[in-house]
Design a protein around this motif. Sequence first.
Motif, PDB file in Angstrom:
ATOM      1  N   VAL A  51      -1.353  -4.502   0.241  1.00 50.61           N
ATOM      2  CA  VAL A  51      -0.265  -4.369   1.223  1.00 50.61           C
ATOM      3  C   VAL A  51       0.361  -5.716   1.553  1.00 50.61           C
ATOM      4  O   VAL A  51       1.133  -5.813   2.498  1.00 50.61           O
ATOM      5  N   GLN A  52       0.052  -6.750   0.771  1.00 48.27           N
ATOM      6  CA  GLN A  52       0.695  -8.062   0.866  1.00 48.27           C
ATOM      7  C   GLN A  52       0.374  -8.813   2.160  1.00 48.27           C
ATOM      8  O   GLN A  52       1.124  -9.695   2.575  1.00 48.27           O
ATOM      9  N   ILE A  53      -0.720  -8.476   2.818  1.00 47.88           N
ATOM     10  CA  ILE A  53      -1.138  -9.220   4.006  1.00 47.88           C
ATOM     11  C   ILE A  53      -1.975 -10.423   3.622  1.00 47.88           C
ATOM     12  O   ILE A  53      -1.881 -11.488   4.235  1.00 47.88           O
ATOM     13  N   GLY A  54      -2.785 -10.273   2.598  1.00 45.04           N
ATOM     14  CA  GLY A  54      -3.642 -11.368   2.165  1.00 45.04           C
ATOM     15  C   GLY A  54      -5.062 -11.216   2.668  1.00 45.04           C
ATOM     16  O   GLY A  54      -5.334 -10.469   3.617  1.00 45.04           O
ATOM     17  N   PRO A  55      -6.010 -11.936   2.059  1.00 50.08           N
ATOM     18  CA  PRO A  55      -7.424 -11.759   2.401  1.00 50.08           C
ATOM     19  C   PRO A  55      -7.900 -12.541   3.614  1.00 50.08           C
ATOM     20  O   PRO A  55      -9.075 -12.482   3.956  1.00 50.08           O
ATOM     21  N   ALA A  56      -7.016 -13.284   4.280  1.00 43.07           N
ATOM     22  CA  ALA A  56      -7.462 -14.171   5.356  1.00 43.07           C
ATOM     23  C   ALA A  56      -8.118 -13.410   6.500  1.00 43.07           C
ATOM     24  O   ALA A  56      -9.095 -13.889   7.101  1.00 43.07           O
ATOM     25  N   LEU A  57      -7.610 -12.220   6.836  1.00 42.77           N
ATOM     26  CA  LEU A  57      -8.165 -11.464   7.962  1.00 42.77           C
ATOM     27  C   LEU A  57      -9.631 -11.112   7.761  1.00 42.77           C
ATOM     28  O   LEU A  57     -10.365 -10.933   8.742  1.00 42.77           O
ATOM     29  N   VAL A  58     -10.067 -11.037   6.514  1.00 45.43           N
ATOM     30  CA  VAL A  58     -11.459 -10.698   6.227  1.00 45.43           C
ATOM     31  C   VAL A  58     -12.275 -11.937   5.874  1.00 45.43           C
ATOM     32  O   VAL A  58     -13.414 -12.093   6.338  1.00 45.43           O
ATOM     33  N   LEU A  59     -11.707 -12.831   5.085  1.00 41.82           N
ATOM     34  CA  LEU A  59     -12.492 -13.960   4.576  1.00 41.82           C
ATOM     35  C   LEU A  59     -12.691 -15.057   5.617  1.00 41.82           C
ATOM     36  O   LEU A  59     -13.714 -15.764   5.573  1.00 41.82           O
ATOM     37  N   VAL A  60     -11.756 -15.252   6.521  1.00 41.42           N
ATOM     38  CA  VAL A  60     -11.952 -16.275   7.559  1.00 41.42           C
ATOM     39  C   VAL A  60     -13.164 -15.951   8.438  1.00 41.42           C
ATOM     40  O   VAL A  60     -14.011 -16.834   8.681  1.00 41.42           O
ATOM     41  N   PRO A  61     -13.323 -14.698   8.934  1.00 39.00           N
ATOM     42  CA  PRO A  61     -14.571 -14.391   9.662  1.00 39.00           C
ATOM     43  C   PRO A  61     -15.827 -14.558   8.817  1.00 39.00           C
ATOM     44  O   PRO A  61     -16.876 -14.961   9.338  1.00 39.00           O
ATOM     45  N   VAL A  62     -15.732 -14.269   7.506  1.00 36.44           N
ATOM     46  CA  VAL A  62     -16.887 -14.470   6.632  1.00 36.44           C
ATOM     47  C   VAL A  62     -17.249 -15.952   6.560  1.00 36.44           C
ATOM     48  O   VAL A  62     -18.434 -16.329   6.610  1.00 36.44           O
ATOM     49  N   MET A  63     -16.242 -16.822   6.471  1.00 36.56           N
ATOM     50  CA  MET A  63     -16.507 -18.263   6.444  1.00 36.56           C
ATOM     51  C   MET A  63     -17.138 -18.733   7.754  1.00 36.56           C
ATOM     52  O   MET A  63     -18.065 -19.554   7.752  1.00 36.56           O
ATOM     53  N   PRO A  98       9.893  -3.595  -0.091  1.00 32.35           N
ATOM     54  CA  PRO A  98       9.399  -4.097   1.199  1.00 32.35           C
ATOM     55  C   PRO A  98       7.907  -3.834   1.373  1.00 32.35           C
ATOM     56  O   PRO A  98       7.352  -2.884   0.808  1.00 32.35           O
ATOM     57  N   THR A  99       7.283  -4.673   2.192  1.00 29.44           N
ATOM     58  CA  THR A  99       5.850  -4.509   2.452  1.00 29.44           C
ATOM     59  C   THR A  99       5.555  -3.179   3.117  1.00 29.44           C
ATOM     60  O   THR A  99       4.515  -2.557   2.862  1.00 29.44           O
ATOM     61  N   LEU A 100       6.464  -2.707   3.987  1.00 33.75           N
ATOM     62  CA  LEU A 100       6.242  -1.436   4.672  1.00 33.75           C
ATOM     63  C   LEU A 100       6.147  -0.282   3.680  1.00 33.75           C
ATOM     64  O   LEU A 100       5.326   0.638   3.854  1.00 33.75           O
ATOM     65  N   VAL A 101       6.973  -0.300   2.632  1.00 36.49           N
ATOM     66  CA  VAL A 101       6.923   0.759   1.619  1.00 36.49           C
ATOM     67  C   VAL A 101       5.572   0.752   0.901  1.00 36.49           C
ATOM     68  O   VAL A 101       4.958   1.798   0.684  1.00 36.49           O
ATOM     69  N   ILE A 102       5.102  -0.444   0.546  1.00 38.98           N
ATOM     70  CA  ILE A 102       3.804  -0.540  -0.122  1.00 38.98           C
ATOM     71  C   ILE A 102       2.684  -0.099   0.812  1.00 38.98           C
ATOM     72  O   ILE A 102       1.752   0.612   0.402  1.00 38.98           O
ATOM     73  N   LEU A 103       2.763  -0.482   2.082  1.00 36.56           N
ATOM     74  CA  LEU A 103       1.740  -0.084   3.053  1.00 36.56           C
ATOM     75  C   LEU A 103       1.696   1.431   3.206  1.00 36.56           C
ATOM     76  O   LEU A 103       0.616   2.040   3.200  1.00 36.56           O
ATOM     77  N   PRO A 145       1.435   3.229  -3.766  1.00 39.52           N
ATOM     78  CA  PRO A 145       2.434   2.158  -3.696  1.00 39.52           C
ATOM     79  C   PRO A 145       3.337   2.091  -4.922  1.00 39.52           C
ATOM     80  O   PRO A 145       4.507   1.721  -4.806  1.00 39.52           O
ATOM     81  N   ILE A 146       2.837   2.461  -6.093  1.00 38.53           N
ATOM     82  CA  ILE A 146       3.676   2.432  -7.292  1.00 38.53           C
ATOM     83  C   ILE A 146       4.756   3.508  -7.213  1.00 38.53           C
ATOM     84  O   ILE A 146       5.941   3.247  -7.468  1.00 38.53           O
ATOM     85  N   ILE A 147       4.365   4.720  -6.846  1.00 39.27           N
ATOM     86  CA  ILE A 147       5.331   5.819  -6.761  1.00 39.27           C
ATOM     87  C   ILE A 147       6.398   5.512  -5.716  1.00 39.27           C
ATOM     88  O   ILE A 147       7.606   5.671  -5.963  1.00 39.27           O
ATOM     89  N   LEU A 148       5.985   5.063  -4.531  1.00 43.38           N
ATOM     90  CA  LEU A 148       6.965   4.760  -3.487  1.00 43.38           C
ATOM     91  C   LEU A 148       7.847   3.569  -3.868  1.00 43.38           C
ATOM     92  O   LEU A 148       9.034   3.537  -3.520  1.00 43.38           O
TER      93      LEU A 148
END
Length: 379
Positions: free
Chosen positions: A268-280, A321-326, A345-348
Amino acid sequence: MDKDPSPTSPVRDDPAGRSSIEAKITEIARIGIVGLFAYWSLTLIAPFAIILIWSAILAVALYPAYFALSVMLGQRPRLAATLITLVCLVIIVGPLAAIAISFAEGVQALLARLDEGSLLVPVPPESIRNWPLVGERIHAGWSMASDNLEAALRQFEPSLLQAGSKVLGKLASIGIDLLGFVVSVLVAGFLFRSGERLAETAEGLADRVGGDRGVGFVRLAAATIRNVARGVIGVALLQAFLCALVLHLFKVPAPGAIAFMVLILCIVQIGPALVLVPVMIWAWVQMDFGPAVLLTLLLMPLFIIDNVMKPILVARGLSTPTLVILLGVLGGTLSYGLIGLFLGPIILSVFHDLLMIWMRPDTAAERAMPASSRLPRAT
């Protein structure tokens, strides 16, 4: 002397009118028979529709690689299709199976610790009380769980049983989804050799329906499929696989669940930071200095893979747009499970690009299409 014909004399039959009626009846019968067979055919393939659609998408996305490999092997398409299929099974199905198995093992380990009573819940921070509307209720439930987890589980037992049954159902469906992935990859391997003929058939049908512009739409759809499949889903799979591998090497708890969250966030083009930063942060709190530094250094490249890989894999600027993929990710996952996570996401994205081009004038639409999808205008 001949008498004039009376007005009440019988009218002679009209062969031309009868032939016209018979032709219409025959045409209606033909349409009915074709429609009946079309309905039966759709009924027969309906259980396999998602697998067939995903197979076609894989074939479209990977056809350039198949064609290049076939040329490298001296025009041996069968060997090229076999190698591409095996590589897909290793690259796509292998990491997904590892993530799914690790996720299931993490859930089972959590349930086992709950059953043994060895799971400890920390005391909630007081700042939770200040959360609007739900702060007091969350703090009270969390405090009860930290003081007496068994009593809290008894109080919330009906809700937990309902949620647990849904979780077990989802875990059981993961195996079916993985089997669907394997079948899709195998079917895509058979589609490679007939790819040119299928493309010509699709373009011929589009030409009958929409002319040159219809053919351009078909080629635009293929370009969008390749962009999203390689530049979005392919990169996200790579990030999730590397994340699961690093976390498994350092024995981080629930590596499969963390990698699965990374996969969704990257799609969904947000990136892994929301998960990996708490892991670090957890690593610096729980690990020694050396392992924490090494884990951080190995996880840092996952943040910049997007910037390096997407310009290489995406043939043109990704306009979806990111919203379409989300929405595609959420709707596809809720509707079709694990395959829907990638199919949605591919179909949309294809529908969005085609809709945007269709809404523009002919000249503007042709300029917006990729070079491979433009056709010479009829003179």
